[in-house]
Each structure stands twice: as C-alpha cells, then as structure tokens.
Design a protein around this motif. Structure first.
Motif, PDB file in Angstrom:
ATOM      1  N   GLU A   1       0.804  -1.223   0.000  1.00 21.76           N
ATOM      2  CA  GLU A   1       0.000   0.000   0.000  1.00 21.76           C
ATOM      3  C   GLU A   1       0.838   1.274   0.000  1.00 21.76           C
ATOM      4  O   GLU A   1       0.307   2.350  -0.224  1.00 21.76           O
ATOM      5  CB  GLU A   1      -0.962  -0.019   1.184  1.00 21.76           C
ATOM      6  CG  GLU A   1      -1.980  -1.117   1.032  1.00 21.76           C
ATOM      7  CD  GLU A   1      -3.280  -0.830   1.746  1.00 21.76           C
ATOM      8  OE1 GLU A   1      -3.508   0.330   2.136  1.00 21.76           O
ATOM      9  OE2 GLU A   1      -4.054  -1.771   1.884  1.00 21.76           O
ATOM     10  N   ASP A   2       2.134   1.165   0.237  1.00 26.79           N
ATOM     11  CA  ASP A   2       2.999   2.341   0.299  1.00 26.79           C
ATOM     12  C   ASP A   2       3.585   2.621  -1.085  1.00 26.79           C
ATOM     13  O   ASP A   2       4.480   1.908  -1.545  1.00 26.79           O
ATOM     14  CB  ASP A   2       4.120   2.098   1.314  1.00 26.79           C
ATOM     15  CG  ASP A   2       5.010   3.307   1.501  1.00 26.79           C
ATOM     16  OD1 ASP A   2       4.910   4.277   0.718  1.00 26.79           O
ATOM     17  OD2 ASP A   2       5.832   3.273   2.432  1.00 26.79           O
ATOM     18  N   PRO A   3       3.096   3.668  -1.766  1.00 25.82           N
ATOM     19  CA  PRO A   3       3.578   3.971  -3.121  1.00 25.82           C
ATOM     20  C   PRO A   3       5.073   4.261  -3.208  1.00 25.82           C
ATOM     21  O   PRO A   3       5.643   4.178  -4.294  1.00 25.82           O
ATOM     22  CB  PRO A   3       2.770   5.201  -3.529  1.00 25.82           C
ATOM     23  CG  PRO A   3       1.573   5.198  -2.644  1.00 25.82           C
ATOM     24  CD  PRO A   3       2.017   4.560  -1.355  1.00 25.82           C
ATOM     25  N   SER A   4       5.716   4.561  -2.084  1.00 27.91           N
ATOM     26  CA  SER A   4       7.158   4.821  -2.147  1.00 27.91           C
ATOM     27  C   SER A   4       7.945   3.549  -2.493  1.00 27.91           C
ATOM     28  O   SER A   4       9.098   3.633  -2.893  1.00 27.91           O
ATOM     29  CB  SER A   4       7.661   5.430  -0.836  1.00 27.91           C
ATOM     30  OG  SER A   4       7.611   4.471   0.211  1.00 27.91           O
ATOM     31  N   PHE A   5       7.315   2.371  -2.355  1.00 25.44           N
ATOM     32  CA  PHE A   5       7.960   1.114  -2.720  1.00 25.44           C
ATOM     33  C   PHE A   5       7.615   0.679  -4.146  1.00 25.44           C
ATOM     34  O   PHE A   5       8.103  -0.338  -4.616  1.00 25.44           O
ATOM     35  CB  PHE A   5       7.575  -0.006  -1.740  1.00 25.44           C
ATOM     36  CG  PHE A   5       8.188   0.164  -0.389  1.00 25.44           C
ATOM     37  CD1 PHE A   5       9.503  -0.209  -0.153  1.00 25.44           C
ATOM     38  CD2 PHE A   5       7.454   0.698   0.656  1.00 25.44           C
ATOM     39  CE1 PHE A   5      10.072  -0.050   1.100  1.00 25.44           C
ATOM     40  CE2 PHE A   5       8.013   0.862   1.911  1.00 25.44           C
ATOM     41  CZ  PHE A   5       9.331   0.492   2.131  1.00 25.44           C
TER      42      PHE A   5
END
Length: 130
Positions: free
Chosen positions: A71-75
């Motif tokens: 869910e973390d777009p930074s990944f």
C-alpha cells in the motif's frame, strides 16, 4: 441471462511483477497461482483502438495491482509508464460481459476514501441533531 453494460481489461502478472510482489510479501501465495484480474471499463470503449483504451486505463489498473501487494507507493516502481506496465503484465480485452445470475443485482462497494467520507458525513449529521 443479461448483458452487463461494460467491457473489461484483463491483466496477468509477468515475471517482473511476480518478482516484485514476492519481494513485497515473501510469505504470500505465489502470484503465478492467481487468476488474471479483470477491470470493467465503459462499453463505448470497445469502439476505440486497443492501444487508446489501454493508454486511458493502464495507470489505475497498475496502481491497483501494486496496491494489492504494497500500500505504500514509495515502494512502487517509478515512473508508472505504459511501457513498464506492458513489461509487467499481459493484457487482454473482453467485449460484452454476460451476467448468468441476473437474480442477484450487481453492487458496487465504496472505496476506502468514499467509506471514510460517508462515515464523516454520518458523524456530522449525528452530531448536528438536537
């Protein structure tokens, strides 16, 4: 039987997506074992060329497929281009969709953002009552 007023785009993960998903969730079932995902699109899209339809719809599909694993777009890989999408997914277009179970109406589920907004509105309504 009836016809659903939608077409669909189906996507199946290719090697780069499978490797990324495994890296994000090593304990999850292998993505190879999962069925393709289908995304409903407007029926009028079937009259447009496939590359034009895909160009319009690939980004929300890409984001949803990534969100299923992290869910973390930074990944997420960046940028989410059409070229990268085509490296990560096999794509298939589906025409009219027949509904074999018309007795049970189709329902849309609210997105998390819509659910949050609805809950907030309900709180405001409940708090404003005398």
């Amino acid at each position: 039987m009836g016809v659903v007023n939608r077409c669909a785009i189906g996507v199946r993960a290719r090697s780069p997506m499978r490797a990324w998903a495994h890296e994000m969730e090593p304990e999850a079932p292998l993505i190879d074992d999962l069925e393709p995902s289908l995304y409903l699109i407007p029926i009028q899209d079937q009259d447009r060329p496939p590359d034009e339809r895909l160009r319009e719809h690939y980004q929300p599909i890409f984001q949803e497929e990534l969100r299923c694993w992290c869910e973390d777009p930074s990944f997420w890989p960046q940028p989410l281009t059409l070229e990268l999408f085509l490296l990560w997914f096999d794509v298939r277009f589906y025409g009219l969709i027949d509904d074999l179970h018309m007795a049970e109406p189709l329902r849309n589920q609210p997105t998390p953002e819509e659910r949050e907004l609805l809950e907030e509105l309900l709180r405001e309504i409940n708090d404003s009552e005398p």
